[in-house]
Design an enzyme around this catalytic site. Structure first.
Site, short mmCIF file in Angstrom:
data_model
loop_
_atom_site.label_atom_id
_atom_site.label_comp_id
_atom_site.label_asym_id
_atom_site.label_seq_id
_atom_site.Cartn_x
_atom_site.Cartn_y
_atom_site.Cartn_z
N GLU A 189 -5.28 -7.92 3.86
CA GLU A 189 -4.92 -9.16 4.40
C GLU A 189 -5.97 -9.61 5.70
OE1 GLU A 189 -2.29 -9.08 9.06
OE2 GLU A 189 -2.19 -7.75 7.64
N THR A 202 -1.92 -7.53 11.55
CA THR A 202 -0.74 -7.15 11.91
C THR A 202 -0.13 -5.92 11.47
OG1 THR A 202 0.27 -7.22 9.56
CG2 THR A 202 0.37 -9.39 10.73
N HIS A 233 -9.72 -5.06 4.20
CA HIS A 233 -8.51 -4.63 3.47
C HIS A 233 -7.59 -5.98 3.34
CE1 HIS A 233 -4.28 -4.50 5.14
NE2 HIS A 233 -4.49 -3.33 5.68
N HIS A 235 0.36 -8.98 1.57
CA HIS A 235 -0.72 -8.54 1.73
C HIS A 235 -1.15 -9.95 1.93
CE1 HIS A 235 -0.99 -4.40 0.71
NE2 HIS A 235 -0.93 -4.16 1.93
N HIS A 280 1.07 -0.77 -0.18
CA HIS A 280 -0.06 0.32 -0.38
C HIS A 280 1.34 1.62 0.09
CE1 HIS A 280 -3.97 -2.41 1.79
NE2 HIS A 280 -4.09 -1.95 0.23
#
Length: 257
Positions: A128, A166, A126, A76, A43
C-alpha cells in the site's frame, strides 16, 4: 484446560477485502482460469491458496503477465507507474484496490498538486505504501516512527500535510501525529482519518476483550499489517499477562487480511 473461548466482535474481513476477493472470484467465473493477479490479492495465506487452487496465478510484477492478458490489481493498490507499464504491455486490467486506499492516493495527489510536502505515515516496503509513494514521489516523505517524526526536516517555505497507511496502529499513529503537530503547528490533516474504520474497530475490540481473557490468539498471516497491529495492541495496553500469539491461518478460520 480451556474453560471458555471468547470471540472478539467485530472480526474477520473488512469490506475492502471482501470486495477484492469477490473480484477475483467473479473473474474466474466469467473468464475461466487462469486469472492473473499482481501481488497477493490480500495478505491472507488461506485466501491466496484457495484462489490458487481455483486457477488464480499471483505474480510479483505486471511484467510477469503474458502479453495481452488480463491482470487484477490487489486491494493494496498500485502506483501510476504500474498502470502505465500495464498499458504499455497491452494488458487488460481490473482494479480491486480498496476504496479507502484510493482515498489516500487522491489525498496524496491533491496535496502534491498544491505544492505541499506530504508526510506519509506508514511501513516501508508495504504494498500500500509503495503505491501511495508512487502517486507523488517527489513530494512525499515516509515516516515510520515517532523518532523519525522528531528528526524530520522538510524543505523550508513549503506547506506541510500528512496522510497515513490505512492499516496502522491507531495508538502509534496518534503518537506520530502528535509529534508532527507539536513541531509543525500548521501541518494539514486529511479531512477524515485515513486508518480504515474496520482496522480501528478491530483494535478497539481487542482492547475490550483483553481484560477478560488469559490468552489472546490473533489468527492471521505473518505479513498482514492488520494481524500484526492486533498483536501489538496487547503490548500497548500493558496487559502483559494476556500474552498475544498469532497463528498461521491454516490453523484456524479465515482472518482479516
Amino acid at each position: 484446560m480451556v474453560k471458555r473461548i471468547l470471540l472478539a466482535t467485530p472480526r474477520g474481513y473488512c469490506a475492502g477485502v471482501e470486495r477484492a476477493i469477490e473480484t477475483v472470484e467473479q473473474a474466474l467465473r466469467l473468464r475461466g482460469a487462469p486469472v492473473y493477479v499482481r501481488r497477493r490479492i490480500v495478505h491472507n495465506t488461506h485466501v491466496v491458496q484457495e484462489l490458487e487452487g481455483r486457477g488464480a496465478i499471483f505474480v510479483d510484477s505486471e511484467e510477469d503477465v503474458p502479453l495481452g492478458a488480463e491482470v487484477i490489481f490487489s486491494a493494496h493498490g498500485v502506483s501510476p507507474a504500474v498502470r502505465v507499464n500495464a498499458r504499455r504491455l497491452g494488458l487488460r486490467t481490473i482494479d480491486a484496490t480498496c476504496p479507502l486506499v484510493m482515498k489516500v492516493h487522491a489525498e496524496a495527489r491533491r496535496f502534491a498538486a498544491r505544492g505541499y510536502i506530504v508526510v506519509l505515515i506508514g511501513h516501508a516496503g508495504h504494498e500500500e505504501v509503495e503505491g501511495t509513494l508512487g502517486e507523488a514521489p517527489d513530494a512525499i516523505v515516509l515516516v515510520e516512527t515517532v523518532e523519525q517524526a522528531r528528526r524530520l526536516e522538510p524543505a523550508r517555505g513549503r506547506p506541510l500535510a500528512y496522510i497515513t497507511q490505512t492499516t496502522l496502529s491507531v495508538d502509534d499513529t496518534e503518537a506520530i501525529v502528535g509529534v508532527l503537530r507539536a513541531r509543525f503547528p500548521g501541518i494539514e490533516a486529511p479531512k477524515r482519518q485515513d486508518i480504515c474504520y474496520a482496522t480501528t474497530n478491530r483494535q478497539r475490540a481487542v482492547k475490550r476483550i483483553l481484560e477478560r481473557v488469559d490468552l489472546l490468539l490473533v489468527i492471521g498471516s505473518e505479513d498482514s499489517s492488520n494481524s500484526n497491529r492486533l498483536v501489538e495492541v496487547e503490548t500497548m495496553t500493558g496487559e502483559e499477562e494476556n500474552l498475544a500469539f498469532k497463528l498461521p491461518p491454516e490453523l484456524g478460520p479465515k482472518a482479516a487480511a
